[in-house]
Design an enzyme around this catalytic site. Structure first.
Site, PDB file in Angstrom:
ATOM      1  N   VAL A 137       0.849  -1.197   0.000  1.00  0.00           N
ATOM      2  CA  VAL A 137       0.000   0.000   0.000  1.00  0.00           C
ATOM      3  C   VAL A 137       0.884   1.245   0.000  1.00  0.00           C
ATOM      4  O   VAL A 137       1.729   1.436   0.880  1.00  0.00           O
ATOM      5  CB  VAL A 137      -0.948   0.001   1.218  1.00  0.00           C
ATOM      6  CG1 VAL A 137      -1.796   1.269   1.230  1.00  0.00           C
ATOM      7  CG2 VAL A 137      -1.841  -1.240   1.197  1.00  0.00           C
ATOM      8  N   LYS A 138       0.673   2.074  -1.032  1.00  0.00           N
ATOM      9  CA  LYS A 138       1.499   3.276  -1.195  1.00  0.00           C
ATOM     10  C   LYS A 138       0.755   4.459  -0.579  1.00  0.00           C
ATOM     11  O   LYS A 138      -0.400   4.723  -0.917  1.00  0.00           O
ATOM     12  CB  LYS A 138       1.747   3.501  -2.687  1.00  0.00           C
ATOM     13  CG  LYS A 138       2.996   4.263  -3.000  1.00  0.00           C
ATOM     14  CD  LYS A 138       3.213   4.234  -4.514  1.00  0.00           C
ATOM     15  CE  LYS A 138       4.435   4.991  -4.926  1.00  0.00           C
ATOM     16  NZ  LYS A 138       4.534   5.097  -6.380  1.00  0.00           N
ATOM     17  N   VAL A 139       1.453   5.162   0.306  1.00  0.00           N
ATOM     18  CA  VAL A 139       0.819   6.204   1.114  1.00  0.00           C
ATOM     19  C   VAL A 139       1.693   7.465   1.034  1.00  0.00           C
ATOM     20  O   VAL A 139       2.916   7.376   1.188  1.00  0.00           O
ATOM     21  CB  VAL A 139       0.740   5.719   2.590  1.00  0.00           C
ATOM     22  CG1 VAL A 139       0.191   6.794   3.492  1.00  0.00           C
ATOM     23  CG2 VAL A 139      -0.089   4.449   2.704  1.00  0.00           C
TER      24      VAL A 139
END
Ligand code: G3P
Length: 218
Positions: free
Chosen positions: A86-88
């Site tokens: 998950v890219k945040v």
């Protein structure tokens, strides 16, 4: 050093994977838009298609900028496939979300990192990867690769496990300099990866070997 390809284009991902050296994929909302992927369902399907090509980490970015939204979106993305990371974005709610995901065993890529301080917060929150944007710093006359080197040094000094993923790589020389700076991963356009193969002495040497072979064997 791991190689990721920075694209949402399935043909390019297949080609890079076919070269036998690809460890993963990074995407972002701009790269998804470039492929014309509209709507959450289509986007999710596209991420699964990417995961089915590459047996490696695939970064899928949340669109929400608030904590609750990031958690909801990130959990949905993580449930799509075990390869999803998950890219945040590296903002206050993003760091909180990275901490939450890390405690739940969901891997993260903390993106849009432009300083050592941001990289420190990402690592303290438990990010799996941190993405300093090399090319975008170069664009404003700063040294993007130097930042990669400083983050690598800081993580080694304090013993953080977070991997430094050099992003916004624009050309082959960026990759070489990131290797020298000690990056754990470089995510690159296909052309920059292919550029690593180019050497005139390889081409000239191969031509000479073939000529000599033909001279004797006909
Ligand atoms: O990995 C981040 C990357 O996609 C951004 O690249 O060239 O838009 O700065 P660029």
């Amino acid at each position: 050093m791991k190689f990721f390809i920075d694209t949402a284009n399935l043909d390019q991902i297949r080609e890079a994977y076919g070269m036998g050296v690809l460890d993963g994929v990074t995407t972002n909302p701009s790269l998804m838009a470039k492929e014309g992927i509209k709507g959450v369902e289509n986007q999710h399907r596209h991420y699964v298609d990417i995961c089915n090509i590459v047996q490696g980490d695939v970064s899928a970015e949340v669109i929400a900028t608030g904590y609750e939204g990031m958690i909801e979106e990130g959990e949905e993305l993580a449930a799509l496939n075990p390869h999803i990371v998950v890219k945040v974005p590296c903002i206050a709610d993003g760091i909180k979300a990275v901490k939450y995901f890390s405690e739940k065993g969901i891997r993260t890529n903390c993106t849009l990192v432009f300083s050592v301080g941001q990289a420190l917060l990402a690592a303290k929150a438990g990010a799996t990867y941190v993405s300093p944007f090399v090319g975008r710093l170069d664009d404003i006359c700063e040294d993007g690769v130097a930042l990669v080197g400083k983050i690598v040094e800081m993580y080694r000094y304090y013993g953080y496990d977070t991997q430094v993923l050099a992003a916004s790589i624009r050309h082959t020389a960026h990759i070489i300099r990131c290797i020298e700076a000690g990056a754990d991963v470089a995510t690159c356009p296909l052309a920059a990866i292919k550029g690593l193969l180019n050497h005139p002495l390889t081409d000239a040497g191969l031509m000479k070997f073939l000529e000599d072979y033909k001279r004797v064997n006909g």
